[in-house]
Design a protein around this motif. Structure first.
Motif, PDB file in Angstrom:
ATOM      1  N   SER A 104      -0.605  -0.195   9.335  1.00  0.00           N
ATOM      2  CA  SER A 104       0.635   0.482   8.993  1.00  0.00           C
ATOM      3  C   SER A 104       1.084   1.422  10.108  1.00  0.00           C
ATOM      4  O   SER A 104       0.396   1.615  11.112  1.00  0.00           O
ATOM      5  N   GLN A 105       2.220   2.021   9.882  1.00  0.00           N
ATOM      6  CA  GLN A 105       2.698   3.087  10.753  1.00  0.00           C
ATOM      7  C   GLN A 105       1.910   4.372  10.481  1.00  0.00           C
ATOM      8  O   GLN A 105       1.212   4.480   9.468  1.00  0.00           O
ATOM      9  N   ILE A 106       2.016   5.345  11.371  1.00  0.00           N
ATOM     10  CA  ILE A 106       1.399   6.661  11.160  1.00  0.00           C
ATOM     11  C   ILE A 106       2.371   7.513  10.343  1.00  0.00           C
ATOM     12  O   ILE A 106       3.558   7.588  10.660  1.00  0.00           O
ATOM     13  N   THR A 107       1.862   8.099   9.280  1.00  0.00           N
ATOM     14  CA  THR A 107       2.681   8.998   8.475  1.00  0.00           C
ATOM     15  C   THR A 107       2.128  10.413   8.559  1.00  0.00           C
ATOM     16  O   THR A 107       0.926  10.606   8.758  1.00  0.00           O
ATOM     17  N   ARG A 108       3.004  11.388   8.408  1.00  0.00           N
ATOM     18  CA  ARG A 108       2.610  12.791   8.516  1.00  0.00           C
ATOM     19  C   ARG A 108       3.158  13.586   7.342  1.00  0.00           C
ATOM     20  O   ARG A 108       4.238  13.290   6.825  1.00  0.00           O
ATOM     21  N   LYS A 109       2.403  14.608   6.947  1.00  0.00           N
ATOM     22  CA  LYS A 109       2.867  15.515   5.915  1.00  0.00           C
ATOM     23  C   LYS A 109       3.849  16.527   6.517  1.00  0.00           C
ATOM     24  O   LYS A 109       3.768  16.864   7.690  1.00  0.00           O
ATOM     25  N   THR A 110       4.764  16.985   5.671  1.00  0.00           N
ATOM     26  CA  THR A 110       5.662  18.055   6.083  1.00  0.00           C
ATOM     27  C   THR A 110       4.855  19.321   6.301  1.00  0.00           C
ATOM     28  O   THR A 110       3.958  19.640   5.520  1.00  0.00           O
ATOM     29  N   SER A 111       5.145  20.038   7.362  1.00  0.00           N
ATOM     30  CA  SER A 111       4.396  21.246   7.695  1.00  0.00           C
ATOM     31  C   SER A 111       4.405  22.233   6.535  1.00  0.00           C
ATOM     32  O   SER A 111       5.457  22.571   5.989  1.00  0.00           O
ATOM     33  N   GLY A 112       3.205  22.652   6.135  1.00  0.00           N
ATOM     34  CA  GLY A 112       3.075  23.652   5.079  1.00  0.00           C
ATOM     35  C   GLY A 112       3.015  23.089   3.675  1.00  0.00           C
ATOM     36  O   GLY A 112       2.799  23.832   2.717  1.00  0.00           O
ATOM     37  N   ASP A 113       3.199  21.776   3.493  1.00  0.00           N
ATOM     38  CA  ASP A 113       3.159  21.169   2.172  1.00  0.00           C
ATOM     39  C   ASP A 113       1.829  20.440   1.990  1.00  0.00           C
ATOM     40  O   ASP A 113       1.691  19.273   2.315  1.00  0.00           O
ATOM     41  N   CYS A 114       0.853  21.156   1.442  1.00  0.00           N
ATOM     42  CA  CYS A 114      -0.504  20.609   1.318  1.00  0.00           C
ATOM     43  C   CYS A 114      -0.602  19.548   0.223  1.00  0.00           C
ATOM     44  O   CYS A 114      -1.503  18.712   0.244  1.00  0.00           O
ATOM     45  N   ASP A 115       0.296  19.591  -0.776  1.00  0.00           N
ATOM     46  CA  ASP A 115       0.219  18.666  -1.900  1.00  0.00           C
ATOM     47  C   ASP A 115       0.970  17.365  -1.658  1.00  0.00           C
ATOM     48  O   ASP A 115       0.967  16.474  -2.506  1.00  0.00           O
ATOM     49  N   GLN A 116       1.601  17.235  -0.508  1.00  0.00           N
ATOM     50  CA  GLN A 116       2.380  16.027  -0.212  1.00  0.00           C
ATOM     51  C   GLN A 116       1.469  14.834   0.017  1.00  0.00           C
ATOM     52  O   GLN A 116       0.375  14.955   0.574  1.00  0.00           O
ATOM     53  N   VAL A 172       0.887  -1.164   0.000  1.00  0.00           N
ATOM     54  CA  VAL A 172       0.000   0.000   0.000  1.00  0.00           C
ATOM     55  C   VAL A 172       0.924   1.213   0.000  1.00  0.00           C
ATOM     56  O   VAL A 172       1.589   1.503   0.994  1.00  0.00           O
ATOM     57  N   GLU A 173       1.010   1.906  -1.132  1.00  0.00           N
ATOM     58  CA  GLU A 173       2.042   2.927  -1.308  1.00  0.00           C
ATOM     59  C   GLU A 173       1.723   4.225  -0.564  1.00  0.00           C
ATOM     60  O   GLU A 173       2.508   4.661   0.296  1.00  0.00           O
ATOM     61  N   PHE A 174       0.610   4.847  -0.915  1.00  0.00           N
ATOM     62  CA  PHE A 174       0.314   6.155  -0.316  1.00  0.00           C
ATOM     63  C   PHE A 174      -1.166   6.463  -0.471  1.00  0.00           C
ATOM     64  O   PHE A 174      -1.898   5.763  -1.178  1.00  0.00           O
ATOM     65  N   ALA A 175      -1.587   7.531   0.177  1.00  0.00           N
ATOM     66  CA  ALA A 175      -2.947   8.054   0.012  1.00  0.00           C
ATOM     67  C   ALA A 175      -2.870   9.553  -0.222  1.00  0.00           C
ATOM     68  O   ALA A 175      -1.947  10.224   0.266  1.00  0.00           O
ATOM     69  N   ASP A 176      -3.812  10.062  -0.983  1.00  0.00           N
ATOM     70  CA  ASP A 176      -3.942  11.498  -1.222  1.00  0.00           C
ATOM     71  C   ASP A 176      -5.320  11.915  -0.726  1.00  0.00           C
ATOM     72  O   ASP A 176      -6.328  11.655  -1.376  1.00  0.00           O
ATOM     73  N   ILE A 177      -5.339  12.519   0.468  1.00  0.00           N
ATOM     74  CA  ILE A 177      -6.599  12.920   1.103  1.00  0.00           C
ATOM     75  C   ILE A 177      -6.505  14.402   1.454  1.00  0.00           C
ATOM     76  O   ILE A 177      -5.810  14.780   2.408  1.00  0.00           O
ATOM     77  N   PRO A 178      -7.148  15.284   0.698  1.00  0.00           N
ATOM     78  CA  PRO A 178      -7.086  16.716   0.994  1.00  0.00           C
ATOM     79  C   PRO A 178      -7.558  17.024   2.418  1.00  0.00           C
ATOM     80  O   PRO A 178      -8.540  16.460   2.892  1.00  0.00           O
ATOM     81  N   GLY A 179      -6.818  17.894   3.085  1.00  0.00           N
ATOM     82  CA  GLY A 179      -7.196  18.311   4.438  1.00  0.00           C
ATOM     83  C   GLY A 179      -6.761  17.357   5.525  1.00  0.00           C
ATOM     84  O   GLY A 179      -7.073  17.589   6.696  1.00  0.00           O
ATOM     85  N   CYS A 180      -6.058  16.301   5.182  1.00  0.00           N
ATOM     86  CA  CYS A 180      -5.589  15.320   6.177  1.00  0.00           C
ATOM     87  C   CYS A 180      -4.064  15.379   6.230  1.00  0.00           C
ATOM     88  O   CYS A 180      -3.402  15.167   5.212  1.00  0.00           O
ATOM     89  N   ASP A 181      -3.500  15.687   7.412  1.00  0.00           N
ATOM     90  CA  ASP A 181      -2.041  15.842   7.520  1.00  0.00           C
ATOM     91  C   ASP A 181      -1.351  14.662   8.197  1.00  0.00           C
ATOM     92  O   ASP A 181      -0.121  14.615   8.267  1.00  0.00           O
ATOM     93  N   ASN A 182      -2.123  13.690   8.706  1.00  0.00           N
ATOM     94  CA  ASN A 182      -1.530  12.475   9.260  1.00  0.00           C
ATOM     95  C   ASN A 182      -2.518  11.329   9.080  1.00  0.00           C
ATOM     96  O   ASN A 182      -3.731  11.547   9.063  1.00  0.00           O
ATOM     97  N   ALA A 183      -1.999  10.121   8.952  1.00  0.00           N
ATOM     98  CA  ALA A 183      -2.903   8.989   8.734  1.00  0.00           C
ATOM     99  C   ALA A 183      -2.158   7.675   8.899  1.00  0.00           C
ATOM    100  O   ALA A 183      -0.936   7.604   8.743  1.00  0.00           O
TER     101      ALA A 183
END
Length: 213
Positions: free
Chosen positions: A69-81, A35-46
């Motif tokens: 899985s482990q919990i992953t987080r977006k880099t602060s300020g990077d909404c497109d990550q 399971v590679e990744f998810a793209d969920i607008p407005g979600c910064d950790n999952a």
């Protein structure tokens, strides 16, 4: 007792098929990937839970049928990550019937400011039916409350509506009366190896080359 020699006519192929069927009492499907990744607008950790479900004619041979899985987080300020996990999936089944082909169910959750698990989306996809490597883009969605009052209470409590049965996305019964909201998508990369499917009359076609989402 020695077997009689096969006939020297075109029936030799029929003889060969009969011999193969006698030796193979089931076909095997081996699946690896992640399971590679998810793209969920407005979600910064999952984090992601997965489960593999299948029909009654299928038997699980090896590998975990569920995982978290482990919990992953977006880099602060990077909404497109993207929310990247690269969480491995590896499972093996045998069957004599393609009915009830295994499905992969995804449940994506985030952790809110109070440490509560909040559902961000469910998704479901059949495991590839052809041998080879492929990438699946799995739409994610979450159920909506049945009334405005329930939606308000869910917002106040921070606990939005969830499916009582996490395997519900793979079921057909009751889906027509379920209201859902699209939340994004997940990317799943899968490698499939099949064995002896042709013996049971199924084509062993190769999957199309994987294309990154």
């Amino acid at each position: 007792v020695a077997r009689p020699p096969p006939p020297a006519t075109h029936a030799r192929a029929v003889w060969s098929d009969a011999m193969a069927k006698e030796q193979a009492s089931f076909f095997t499907v081996i699946v690896t990937g992640q399971v590679e990744f998810a793209d969920i607008p407005g979600c910064d950790n999952a984090y992601c839970k997965y489960a593999v479900v299948h029909g009654d004619d299928w038997t699980h041979l090896d590998g975990p049928e569920d995982g978290i899985s482990q919990i992953t987080r977006k880099t602060s300020g990077d909404c497109d990550q993207k929310l990247v996990w690269n969480f491995p999936v590896e499972v093996t089944y045998k069957s004599t019937n393609a009915f009830g082909w295994p499905q992969l169910i995804l449940s994506v959750y985030s952790i809110d400011a109070l440490g509560r698990d909040v559902i961000r989306g469910y998704g479901c996809v059949h495991l590839p039916i052809a041998a080879g490597s492929s990438v699946r883009k799995v739409p994610l969605y979450k159920p909506l409350s049945a009334s405005l009052m329930q939606q308000f209470m869910a917002w106040v409590s921070g606990r939005p509506a969830e499916f009582s049965n996490p395997k519900f996305p793979a079921m057909g019964e009751g889906r027509e009366v379920t209201r859902v909201q699209s939340t994004g998508y997940a990317s799943v990369q899968l490698n499939v190896v099949t064995k002896d499917m042709a013996v049971f009359g199924y084509s062993e076609a190769k999957a199309a080359p994987a294309v990154a989402a």
